[in-house]
Design a protein around this motif. Structure first.
Motif, PDB file in Angstrom:
ATOM      1  N   GLU A   2      -9.775 -17.071   5.331  1.00 59.23           N
ATOM      2  CA  GLU A   2     -11.210 -17.352   5.511  1.00 59.23           C
ATOM      3  C   GLU A   2     -11.515 -18.824   5.271  1.00 59.23           C
ATOM      4  OE1 GLU A   2     -12.770 -12.915   4.101  1.00 59.23           O
ATOM      5  OE2 GLU A   2     -13.120 -14.646   2.784  1.00 59.23           O
ATOM      6  N   LEU A   3     -10.731 -19.426   4.354  1.00 57.52           N
ATOM      7  CA  LEU A   3     -10.984 -20.831   3.992  1.00 57.52           C
ATOM      8  C   LEU A   3     -10.255 -21.813   4.915  1.00 57.52           C
ATOM      9  CD1 LEU A   3     -10.729 -20.271   0.142  1.00 57.52           C
ATOM     10  CD2 LEU A   3     -12.750 -21.184   1.321  1.00 57.52           C
ATOM     11  N   GLY A   4      -9.579 -21.290   5.929  1.00 55.45           N
ATOM     12  CA  GLY A   4      -8.988 -22.187   6.929  1.00 55.45           C
ATOM     13  C   GLY A   4      -7.477 -22.301   6.900  1.00 55.45           C
ATOM     14  N   TYR A   5      -6.794 -21.708   5.891  1.00 58.41           N
ATOM     15  CA  TYR A   5      -5.329 -21.702   5.926  1.00 58.41           C
ATOM     16  C   TYR A   5      -4.892 -20.942   7.178  1.00 58.41           C
ATOM     17  CZ  TYR A   5      -4.976 -22.812   0.822  1.00 58.41           C
ATOM     18  OH  TYR A   5      -5.038 -23.373  -0.431  1.00 58.41           O
ATOM     19  N   ARG A   6      -3.771 -21.364   7.746  1.00 54.77           N
ATOM     20  CA  ARG A   6      -3.208 -20.656   8.895  1.00 54.77           C
ATOM     21  C   ARG A   6      -1.716 -20.426   8.711  1.00 54.77           C
ATOM     22  NH1 ARG A   6      -7.549 -19.371   9.209  1.00 54.77           N
ATOM     23  NH2 ARG A   6      -9.047 -19.516  10.924  1.00 54.77           N
ATOM     24  N   HIS A   7      -1.289 -20.315   7.445  1.00 56.37           N
ATOM     25  CA  HIS A   7       0.140 -20.238   7.145  1.00 56.37           C
ATOM     26  C   HIS A   7       0.290 -19.512   5.801  1.00 56.37           C
ATOM     27  CE1 HIS A   7       3.862 -23.076   6.144  1.00 56.37           C
ATOM     28  NE2 HIS A   7       4.128 -21.817   5.919  1.00 56.37           N
ATOM     29  N   ILE A   8       1.078 -18.443   5.806  1.00 50.08           N
ATOM     30  CA  ILE A   8       1.317 -17.655   4.587  1.00 50.08           C
ATOM     31  C   ILE A   8       2.823 -17.545   4.373  1.00 50.08           C
ATOM     32  CG2 ILE A   8       0.900 -15.448   3.399  1.00 50.08           C
ATOM     33  CD1 ILE A   8      -1.748 -16.739   4.225  1.00 50.08           C
ATOM     34  N   ASP A   9       3.250 -17.766   3.121  1.00 45.55           N
ATOM     35  CA  ASP A   9       4.679 -17.752   2.784  1.00 45.55           C
ATOM     36  C   ASP A   9       4.988 -16.604   1.828  1.00 45.55           C
ATOM     37  OD1 ASP A   9       7.302 -19.596   2.712  1.00 45.55           O
ATOM     38  OD2 ASP A   9       6.969 -18.754   0.721  1.00 45.55           O
ATOM     39  N   LYS A  39       0.667 -22.020  -4.420  1.00 51.36           N
ATOM     40  CA  LYS A  39       0.250 -20.649  -4.731  1.00 51.36           C
ATOM     41  C   LYS A  39      -0.978 -20.681  -5.642  1.00 51.36           C
ATOM     42  CE  LYS A  39       0.247 -17.227  -8.001  1.00 51.36           C
ATOM     43  NZ  LYS A  39      -0.187 -17.309  -9.418  1.00 51.36           N
ATOM     44  N   SER A  40      -1.968 -19.879  -5.317  1.00 52.84           N
ATOM     45  CA  SER A  40      -3.013 -19.549  -6.279  1.00 52.84           C
ATOM     46  C   SER A  40      -3.605 -18.214  -5.883  1.00 52.84           C
ATOM     47  CB  SER A  40      -4.114 -20.616  -6.327  1.00 52.84           C
ATOM     48  OG  SER A  40      -5.090 -20.205  -7.282  1.00 52.84           O
ATOM     49  N   THR A  41      -4.097 -17.491  -6.891  1.00 53.91           N
ATOM     50  CA  THR A  41      -4.800 -16.243  -6.596  1.00 53.91           C
ATOM     51  C   THR A  41      -6.294 -16.401  -6.876  1.00 53.91           C
ATOM     52  OG1 THR A  41      -4.245 -15.513  -8.828  1.00 53.91           O
ATOM     53  CG2 THR A  41      -2.840 -14.707  -7.028  1.00 53.91           C
ATOM     54  N   LYS A  42      -6.718 -17.637  -7.194  1.00 51.45           N
ATOM     55  CA  LYS A  42      -8.130 -17.861  -7.513  1.00 51.45           C
ATOM     56  C   LYS A  42      -8.814 -18.530  -6.324  1.00 51.45           C
ATOM     57  CE  LYS A  42      -7.286 -17.796 -12.340  1.00 51.45           C
ATOM     58  NZ  LYS A  42      -5.831 -17.553 -12.230  1.00 51.45           N
ATOM     59  N   ARG A  43      -9.913 -17.942  -5.894  1.00 50.52           N
ATOM     60  CA  ARG A  43     -10.562 -18.407  -4.668  1.00 50.52           C
ATOM     61  C   ARG A  43     -10.884 -19.901  -4.725  1.00 50.52           C
ATOM     62  NH1 ARG A  43     -14.634 -18.614  -0.865  1.00 50.52           N
ATOM     63  NH2 ARG A  43     -14.362 -17.112   0.809  1.00 50.52           N
ATOM     64  N   GLU A  44     -11.429 -20.341  -5.867  1.00 50.04           N
ATOM     65  CA  GLU A  44     -11.851 -21.761  -5.926  1.00 50.04           C
ATOM     66  C   GLU A  44     -10.652 -22.711  -5.877  1.00 50.04           C
ATOM     67  OE1 GLU A  44     -11.784 -20.130 -10.116  1.00 50.04           O
ATOM     68  OE2 GLU A  44     -12.361 -19.416  -8.153  1.00 50.04           O
ATOM     69  N   CYS A  49      -3.094  -9.771  -4.224  1.00 51.06           N
ATOM     70  CA  CYS A  49      -2.408 -10.434  -3.113  1.00 51.06           C
ATOM     71  C   CYS A  49      -3.225 -10.314  -1.821  1.00 51.06           C
ATOM     72  CB  CYS A  49      -1.014  -9.815  -2.936  1.00 51.06           C
ATOM     73  SG  CYS A  49      -0.031 -10.648  -1.693  1.00 51.06           S
ATOM     74  N   VAL A  50      -3.781  -9.126  -1.592  1.00 53.76           N
ATOM     75  CA  VAL A  50      -4.606  -8.935  -0.380  1.00 53.76           C
ATOM     76  C   VAL A  50      -5.750  -9.955  -0.388  1.00 53.76           C
ATOM     77  CG1 VAL A  50      -6.138  -7.341   0.859  1.00 53.76           C
ATOM     78  CG2 VAL A  50      -4.050  -6.465  -0.241  1.00 53.76           C
ATOM     79  N   ASN A  51      -6.418 -10.076  -1.541  1.00 55.89           N
ATOM     80  CA  ASN A  51      -7.564 -10.989  -1.625  1.00 55.89           C
ATOM     81  C   ASN A  51      -7.145 -12.438  -1.439  1.00 55.89           C
ATOM     82  OD1 ASN A  51      -9.525  -9.065  -2.020  1.00 55.89           O
ATOM     83  ND2 ASN A  51      -9.328  -9.094  -4.257  1.00 55.89           N
ATOM     84  N   ALA A  52      -6.048 -12.832  -2.090  1.00 57.74           N
ATOM     85  CA  ALA A  52      -5.614 -14.239  -1.980  1.00 57.74           C
ATOM     86  C   ALA A  52      -5.348 -14.592  -0.516  1.00 57.74           C
ATOM     87  CB  ALA A  52      -4.361 -14.468  -2.831  1.00 57.74           C
ATOM     88  N   VAL A  53      -4.660 -13.701   0.184  1.00 57.71           N
ATOM     89  CA  VAL A  53      -4.335 -13.968   1.597  1.00 57.71           C
ATOM     90  C   VAL A  53      -5.619 -14.000   2.429  1.00 57.71           C
ATOM     91  CG1 VAL A  53      -3.160 -13.005   3.625  1.00 57.71           C
ATOM     92  CG2 VAL A  53      -1.983 -13.080   1.407  1.00 57.71           C
ATOM     93  N   ARG A  54      -6.494 -13.040   2.199  1.00 53.44           N
ATOM     94  CA  ARG A  54      -7.740 -12.985   2.982  1.00 53.44           C
ATOM     95  C   ARG A  54      -8.589 -14.226   2.712  1.00 53.44           C
ATOM     96  NH1 ARG A  54     -12.661 -11.054   1.563  1.00 53.44           N
ATOM     97  NH2 ARG A  54     -11.849  -9.882  -0.219  1.00 53.44           N
TER      98      ARG A  54
END
Ligand code: NDP
Length: 277
Positions: A46-53, A232-237, A37-42
């Motif tokens: 980093e990729l430009g999201y500005r909103h976390i649910d 939702k995704s936990t995969k960076r790509e 979860c820490v990685n997905a949010v980070r």
């Protein structure tokens, strides 16, 4: 009053209380508290999201807070949502615990997760959380038209968001129309059907023509209507792929074909099966 105003960059939407919600957010339901979860949010930030649910019921608010801090993105650039778990009694005490877990002094949006025990009992506590500055905006989730009407009739501070299951397959047209007419922004959860809609033949065909992916087509269908969407995704790509939504458009014909996938009959309901009753 309809609220259909997008922000100047076209990537956000004004809420009826004057705050702004980014149209794209990362959802973290079913992501365990911890490094995933820490990685997905980070990564998302980093990729430009500005909103976390997130939500109290997801059990991962600590990791959401950690991901925010690890990203280095300034707090005031990020829109953070958490949800009141309605099996608790007190929205104020519950959000105080959320803020502790998140390591934040306020959330941007605090919503009643589902209308367990009726649509109105939790609202005075939500209003109090708003008044105390714990939540900049307050709203609801999984509320039908009837439940919204009951709530609005008694509320001093109106809900500005109704977060519901919404996608071409769950095109709740009457609920959307009611929200638009009453100053409530409908926000789309499970926009990929929790993964089930990714095999859509219609989305696949449109994606192929546009050299996009089915996920991007399903998400863009919401963006075309200025509906905030929280895949939702936990995969960076995939987190990166799901963010590439603002450099292409769908045609009216594409939209019409996707609209036809609706299996709800354009309902004004938020859920076909209420898990809380
Ligand atoms: P989504 O509709 O966002 O779909 C997520 C699934 O699709 C995951 O299995 C994910 O797998 C996969 N996926 C994501 N992107 C891609 C891609 N580009 N290509 C292929 N597969 C992909 O699911 P959710 O039901 O989680 O809904 C999103 C968010 O909405 C939740 O996380 C939560 O924040 C919110 N929500 C709110 C509810 C409420 O009651 N208010 C209820 C349900 C959801 P992987 O992670 O392996 O990439």
């Amino acid at each position: 009053m309809p609220v259909s105003v997008t922000t100047t960059d076209g990537q956000g939407r004004m809420l009826a209380d004057g705050n702004e919600i980014p149209l794209l957010g990362l959802g973290v339901w079913q992501v365990p508290n911890g490094p995933e979860c820490v990685n997905a949010v980070r990564w998302a930030l980093e990729l430009g999201y500005r909103h976390i649910d997130t939500a109290q019921a997801y059990g991962n608010e600590e990791s959401v807070g950690q991901g925010i801090r690890d990203s280095g993105v300034p707090r005031d650039e990020i829109f953070v949502t958490t949800k009141f778990q309605p099996r608790s009694k007190d929205p104020v005490a519950a959000v105080e615990r959320s803020l502790e877990r998140l390591g934040l002094d306020r959330v941007d949006l605090y919503i009643v997760h589902w209308p367990a025990g009726g649509p109105t009992w939790a609202w005075p506590g939500m209003e109090r959380a708003h008044e105390l500055g714990y939540a900049r905006s307050v709203g609801v989730s999984n509320f039908d038209v009837q439940e919204l009407q009951q709530l609005v009739a008694t509320a001093a501070v109106a809900p500005v968001v109704d977060q519901v299951q919404f996608s071409p397959y769950e095109y709740r047209k009457a609920l959307l129309a009611h929200c638009e007419e009453n100053g409530i922004v409908l926000e789309a959860y499970s926009p990929l059907g929790s993964g089930r809609h990714l095999g859509s033949e219609v989305a696949g065909r449109i994606a192929e023509r546009l050299e996009r992916t089915p996920a991007q087509v399903l998400l863009r269908w919401c963006i075309e209507r200025h509906i905030p969407v929280i895949p939702k995704s936990t995969k960076r790509e995939r987190i990166a792929e799901n963010a590439q939504l603002f450099d292409f458009t769908l045609t009216d014909e594409d939209m019409a074909q996707l609209d036809q996938l609706d299996g709800t009959g354009g309902t004004n309901r938020a859920q076909e099966r209420k898990w809380w009753s």
